[in-house]
Every structure is written in C-alpha cells, then in structure tokens.
Design a protein around this motif. Structure first.
Motif, short mmCIF file in Angstrom:
data_model
loop_
_atom_site.label_atom_id
_atom_site.label_comp_id
_atom_site.label_asym_id
_atom_site.label_seq_id
_atom_site.Cartn_x
_atom_site.Cartn_y
_atom_site.Cartn_z
N LEU A 161 -40.10 53.98 40.51
CA LEU A 161 -40.87 53.60 39.32
C LEU A 161 -40.90 54.74 38.31
CD1 LEU A 161 -43.91 51.71 40.94
CD2 LEU A 161 -42.14 50.71 39.49
N VAL A 162 -41.16 55.95 38.81
CA VAL A 162 -41.20 57.13 37.93
C VAL A 162 -39.84 57.34 37.27
CG1 VAL A 162 -41.42 59.66 37.92
CG2 VAL A 162 -43.06 58.28 39.20
N GLN A 163 -38.80 57.23 38.09
CA GLN A 163 -37.44 57.48 37.61
C GLN A 163 -37.02 56.47 36.52
OE1 GLN A 163 -35.76 60.03 38.36
NE2 GLN A 163 -33.75 59.54 37.51
N SER A 164 -37.41 55.22 36.71
CA SER A 164 -37.01 54.20 35.72
C SER A 164 -37.88 54.26 34.47
CB SER A 164 -37.05 52.81 36.34
OG SER A 164 -38.33 52.55 36.86
N LEU A 165 -39.19 54.41 34.68
CA LEU A 165 -40.09 54.42 33.52
C LEU A 165 -39.98 55.73 32.72
CD1 LEU A 165 -43.24 52.74 35.11
CD2 LEU A 165 -41.68 51.74 33.43
N GLY A 166 -39.55 56.79 33.39
CA GLY A 166 -39.45 58.08 32.72
C GLY A 166 -38.10 58.35 32.09
N THR A 167 -37.23 57.37 32.11
CA THR A 167 -35.91 57.52 31.48
C THR A 167 -35.65 56.31 30.59
OG1 THR A 167 -34.71 56.35 33.23
CG2 THR A 167 -35.03 58.71 33.54
N THR A 168 -34.57 56.38 29.86
CA THR A 168 -34.26 55.27 28.95
C THR A 168 -33.71 54.04 29.68
OG1 THR A 168 -32.17 56.39 28.56
CG2 THR A 168 -33.86 56.60 26.85
N TRP A 169 -33.52 54.18 31.02
CA TRP A 169 -33.10 52.99 31.77
C TRP A 169 -34.17 51.92 31.72
CZ3 TRP A 169 -28.39 51.86 33.05
CH2 TRP A 169 -27.46 52.88 33.31
N GLY A 170 -35.43 52.33 31.78
CA GLY A 170 -36.53 51.38 31.80
C GLY A 170 -36.59 50.62 33.12
N LEU A 171 -37.66 49.85 33.27
CA LEU A 171 -37.85 49.12 34.52
C LEU A 171 -37.36 47.67 34.41
CD1 LEU A 171 -38.97 49.36 37.38
CD2 LEU A 171 -41.24 48.82 36.48
N PHE A 172 -37.44 47.12 33.21
CA PHE A 172 -37.11 45.70 33.03
C PHE A 172 -35.93 45.47 32.09
CE2 PHE A 172 -41.76 45.97 33.78
CZ PHE A 172 -41.79 45.35 35.01
N ARG A 173 -35.21 46.51 31.74
CA ARG A 173 -34.11 46.36 30.77
C ARG A 173 -32.80 45.96 31.42
NH1 ARG A 173 -34.78 51.22 26.31
NH2 ARG A 173 -37.02 50.98 26.04
N GLY A 200 -21.77 53.73 30.72
CA GLY A 200 -22.69 53.74 29.59
C GLY A 200 -23.04 55.12 29.15
N ASP A 201 -24.04 55.21 28.27
CA ASP A 201 -24.45 56.52 27.78
C ASP A 201 -25.92 56.73 28.08
OD1 ASP A 201 -25.79 54.92 26.04
OD2 ASP A 201 -24.29 55.13 24.46
N ASP A 202 -26.47 57.80 27.53
CA ASP A 202 -27.85 58.14 27.84
C ASP A 202 -28.86 57.16 27.27
OD1 ASP A 202 -27.93 61.75 28.21
OD2 ASP A 202 -27.31 60.13 29.50
N SER A 203 -28.42 56.26 26.45
CA SER A 203 -29.36 55.26 25.93
C SER A 203 -29.67 54.22 26.98
CB SER A 203 -28.78 54.58 24.70
OG SER A 203 -27.68 53.79 25.10
N GLY A 204 -28.91 54.23 28.06
CA GLY A 204 -29.14 53.26 29.10
C GLY A 204 -28.48 51.94 28.80
N SER A 205 -27.69 51.86 27.76
CA SER A 205 -26.99 50.62 27.43
C SER A 205 -25.50 50.81 27.66
CB SER A 205 -27.24 50.22 25.99
OG SER A 205 -26.76 51.23 25.14
N ARG A 206 -24.77 49.72 27.76
CA ARG A 206 -23.35 49.78 28.06
C ARG A 206 -22.55 49.10 26.96
NH1 ARG A 206 -23.63 49.29 33.53
NH2 ARG A 206 -25.44 50.40 34.26
#
Lengths: 177, 75
Positions: free
Chosen positions: A73-85, B12-18
C-alpha cells in the motif's frame, strides 16, 4: 499522497520485496511440512509437523502477509503508480487481501489440528488419524497465488483502469492555442 | 508493487503510464483474472456456507473443543 523521495522509495520497495518473497518462502516450507505430514506413517512426525506449521503460521506467515500488504500500500500510494490506476497493481492488492484473509481464517483450523496433535494422551493411531489433505491444498494454493503475484510485479502487464485513464488525461498538459 | 520503470520501451516511464496504455478496452488478462477470482471467492463462500470453513477440516471423531474420543486415546 505525495510521491516518496527516491531513497525512501527504495527502502519501501526493499521492505515490500523482502516481506512478499519471505512470505512465499515460508509458504513453501509449510507445503513441505504438510506433504510430509500427509504422507508419513510416523505419528511423531504428524505431531511435529502440525506444531511446526502452527508456529510458522503465527510467527512468520501472518506477520509477513500483513507486512506485504502494508508495504505494498505504501509503495503504490507513495509513487505515481497509484493503487487504482493500473490493473496489475489492483489485481495484486485483491490477491493479497484474499490470501491474507484465507490465511487468517485457516489459522483456526491449523490451531485445532495442532492442539489435537499436542495432546500427549492421543494414541499413535489417533495421531495418524489427524493426517489431512487440507494443509497441502491450502499451502499449494497460496504458493501458486504468490508466484502469480511475483510474476505480475515483474512483467507489469499493460492496462489502465477507468480511474487511471481519467488521471492520465488530467496530467496531459493543454497546449497553448 | 515493484520499482518504477526506467526504460519506456520495456515498461513505461516514471509517470506510471505506458505507451499505448490509453486503450479503452479492458485487457484480456484482466478478464481472465477476474473470472478466476470470482470462481475462487464463490468456492470460498460455498465452503463457508456448507460448514467446510475454519475448524471443520478435522478428521471424524475429533471435536473442535480439543477433546478426542476415548477410542483414540491410549488406555
């Protein structure tokens, strides 16, 4: 949530990988014990296996599963990956929740089996009667699920959720007219 | 969740998008995972509702209160 600094992100990532892969390794040990317990004709091995499985469950599996969930949870919410994206992040979250829930519920069963096995008045025949395919099935299922989770983390299959697409659209800068 | 990708060509890149990830349709792998997940949850619910849940994996004769039948005990 604001994105983490690179050093903190690396630390969180290390914690997440350690807890997740540690969980996988502990499940593999539980599977080995469960198979040994099911296939043996030695009543003392049945007793030892159930007692050890219960111990590993409470001391290693449960803490690592919760640590994996929390650090994920920390890893996803604390990065631009997000949790629900991204679908792969969301799928991993659901798998982790499912596995943790089943583990916590199954610890009751394992507790009953271990308590019965710990009964020193139980005869050899009684101990052998405790042999059960259920721990093998649960351990094998958990191992498969965790291997799939690791594979998702490495391959990161494409696919944005509806929320992720909306967020992506919001981040595209509008070009000046 | 693992580290953020650095190579745009691979992941992808650091934006988390591909690249090309803005496709509107749900990927096939997500549908497959969804079906498997639903089946697993249904199986779990059926197991719980039919009394096959926690503590029910005991062999015949072993009760959940930790007591076992006298026949299984040494004299």
């Amino acid at each position: 949530m604001k994105n983490m600094q690179p050093r903190l992100r690396k630390f969180a990532l290390t914690a997440h990988i350690t807890s997740s892969v540690g969980w996988l390794g502990a499940v593999a040990v539980s599977l080995a014990l469960a198979v040994a317990c099911l296939s043996t004709r030695d009543p003392e091995l049945v007793r030892a296996a159930y007692l050890t499985m219960k111990l590993i469950g409470w001391v290693v599996l449960v803490p690592l599963s919760l640590a994996s969930l929390l650090t994920g949870l920390v890893q996803s919410l604390g990065t631009t990956w997000g949790l629900f994206r991204h679908y792969w992040v969301l799928v991993k979250l659901l798998m982790n929740l499912f596995a943790s829930l089943v583990l916590l519920m199954y610890m009751q069963t394992l507790g009953y089996l271990a308590d019965a096995a710990a009964d020193t008045t139980l005869s050899s025949a009684g101990l052998l009667e405790l042999r059960n395919p259920s721990p093998v099935l649960h351990s094998a299922g958990a191992l498969l699920l965790l291997i799939v989770a690791v594979t998702l983390s490495v391959y990161k299959p494409r696919g944005l959720t509806r929320y992720g697409r909306r967020k992506q659209q919001e981040q595209i800068p509008v070009s000046p007219q | 969740v693992t580290d953020l990708p650095r190579d745009p060509d691979s992941s992808g890149d650091d934006s988390g998008s591909r690249p090309g990830s803005a496709d509107e349709s749900t990927p096939r792998w997500v549908k497959v995972f969804g079906i498997i997940g639903l089946v697993l949850v249904l199986l779990m619910l059926i197991a719980l509702l039919t009394g096959h849940g926690p503590g029910r994996h005991m062999p015949h004769g072993h009760r959940l209160d930790g007591n076992t039948p006298a026949a299984a005990h040494t004299p």
